[in-house]
Design an enzyme around this catalytic site. Structure first.
Site, PDB file in Angstrom:
ATOM      1  N   ILE A 137       1.753  14.988  12.332  1.00  0.00           N
ATOM      2  CA  ILE A 137       2.800  15.694  11.599  1.00  0.00           C
ATOM      3  C   ILE A 137       2.395  17.132  11.342  1.00  0.00           C
ATOM      4  O   ILE A 137       3.185  18.063  11.524  1.00  0.00           O
ATOM      5  CB  ILE A 137       3.119  14.966  10.279  1.00  0.00           C
ATOM      6  N   THR A 184       5.345  16.914   1.892  1.00  0.00           N
ATOM      7  CA  THR A 184       6.070  15.781   2.482  1.00  0.00           C
ATOM      8  C   THR A 184       5.104  14.652   2.815  1.00  0.00           C
ATOM      9  O   THR A 184       5.424  13.779   3.613  1.00  0.00           O
ATOM     10  CB  THR A 184       6.817  16.216   3.761  1.00  0.00           C
ATOM     11  N   ARG A 189       2.092  12.749   0.405  1.00  0.00           N
ATOM     12  CA  ARG A 189       2.000  11.762  -0.657  1.00  0.00           C
ATOM     13  C   ARG A 189       2.014  12.484  -1.997  1.00  0.00           C
ATOM     14  O   ARG A 189       1.379  13.524  -2.172  1.00  0.00           O
ATOM     15  CB  ARG A 189       0.727  10.915  -0.530  1.00  0.00           C
ATOM     16  N   GLU A 213       6.748   8.200  -8.152  1.00  0.00           N
ATOM     17  CA  GLU A 213       8.040   7.939  -7.517  1.00  0.00           C
ATOM     18  C   GLU A 213       8.422   6.469  -7.455  1.00  0.00           C
ATOM     19  O   GLU A 213       9.581   6.142  -7.197  1.00  0.00           O
ATOM     20  CB  GLU A 213       8.051   8.515  -6.092  1.00  0.00           C
TER      21      GLU A 213
END
Length: 332
Positions: A156, A233, A235, A264
């Site tokens: 990523i 984007t 953790r 979250e």
């Protein structure tokens, strides 16, 4: 043999059901997350449990799964900080994951958050819908020529770095294992502190480990430029939210975009529009006009969900057949 899904959402089910036509596994879906409160829902016919990022596989939960005869924990994500791997190993439960699923999906979402914050397109959209065409308060800045720091250059991070190079940015990166291909493209690897000190924009693309929890905190924020933009984007636990709020108040952080949040679990993936949210920190974050929060949706593309479903089901099918999935999928 049954595979029991936890935290299952409607948009996932259609992909798993479609890709299951190649495997003919018995699939059952629960929308609740896996934790001590629900482990008794697992019956003795369950061969595998399939879990996501906010399912909590503590030693207690894993021991209970082993007692029920569960043989496989299949993570339909790349991160595995929510699974106590040592207990799984002790209990003889195999653990697999999806090591990569359309890294471009997450990287492109990070870019979308960056551009939204910078050019304030979300505010412009709302204004124009109310017939307000004023440009006051919508001033942004060019990405061209800015120094972008990338923390973590796995698949990523590499995708994000390549996009930023395309914008004409100077890209600095930090990773324990530098990527020679990125270096050849023009990415400069530097010590962690150097990246923090020089970056106008910082994007996090590393997994969460015990060693890097609160990677962004009062101490590291103090090393950064005043007016830095931070995108996460990866953790939520990489950022100390309390310290980030203080940095927003002083202007140390000019813009903050987060698709993940350290608390979250009780918020993301749920419709809370009619509820009172008791989490004061997320409420404070959302009160800032220069903060953008999305609900862990960076992975949510057709391509990514198709790859997640195919990889997850093929791994479970391999274990069921007494075979071994690809090595990069296996954690235990």
């Amino acid at each position: 043999m049954k595979t029991l899904f936890f935290s299952a959402k409607p948009y996932e089910k259609q992909f798993f059901n479609h890709h299951n036509t190649h495997h003919n596994l018995e699939l059952e879906y629960l929308d609740t997350h896996l934790g001590p409160h629900i482990v008794n829902a697992v019956d003795e016919n369950t061969f595998a449990v399939c879990v996501f990022v906010n399912d909590r596989l503590t030693p207690e939960v894993i021991e209970a799964l082993a007692a029920k005869g569960v043989k496989v924990i299949a993570l339909r994500c790349a991160g595995f900080n929510n699974v106590h791997l040592d207990t799984a190993r002790q209990q003889g439960i195999r653990v697999c994951r999806v090591p990569a699923y359309s890294p471009e999906a997450v990287a492109e979402h990070a870019v979308a958050m960056l551009l939204t914050l910078n050019r304030k397109t979300h505010k412009a959209y709302n204004r124009v819908r109310e017939q307000n065409f004023s440009l006051n308060g919508l001033l942004g800045f060019n990405l061209y020529g800015k120094t972008v720091g990338v923390i973590g250059t796995g698949k990523i991070g590499r995708a994000f770095a390549r996009i930023m190079l395309g914008f004409g940015c100077k890209v600095l990166a930090y990773d324990l294992y530098p990527d020679e291909g990125l270096a050849q493209l023009g990415v400069t690897y530097a010590p962690f502190e150097t990246v923090l000190q020089q970056a106008d924009i910082l994007s996090l693309h590393c997994p969460l480990t015990p060693d890097n929890r609160y990677l962004i905190s009062e101490n590291t924020l103090g090393m950064m430029k005043k007016g830095v933009t931070i995108i996460n984007t990866s953790r939520g636990g990489l950022i100390n939210t309390k310290d980030a709020i203080e940095a927003l108040k002083t202007g140390k952080i000019a813009y903050l975009g987060i698709d993940v949040y350290e608390q979250e679990e009780k918020l993301f993936f749920h419709d809370l529009s009619g509820a009172i949210i008791e989490d004061d920190m997320i409420q404070r974050l959302m009160s800032f006009p220069n903060v953008l929060v999305t609900g862990h949706q960076a992975f949510l593309t057709n391509e990514a969900l198709a790859q997640i479903a195919d990889t997850t089901l093929s791994s479970i099918a391999a274990f069921a057949a007494g075979e071994t999935p690809a090595a990069d999928r296996i954690l235990v």
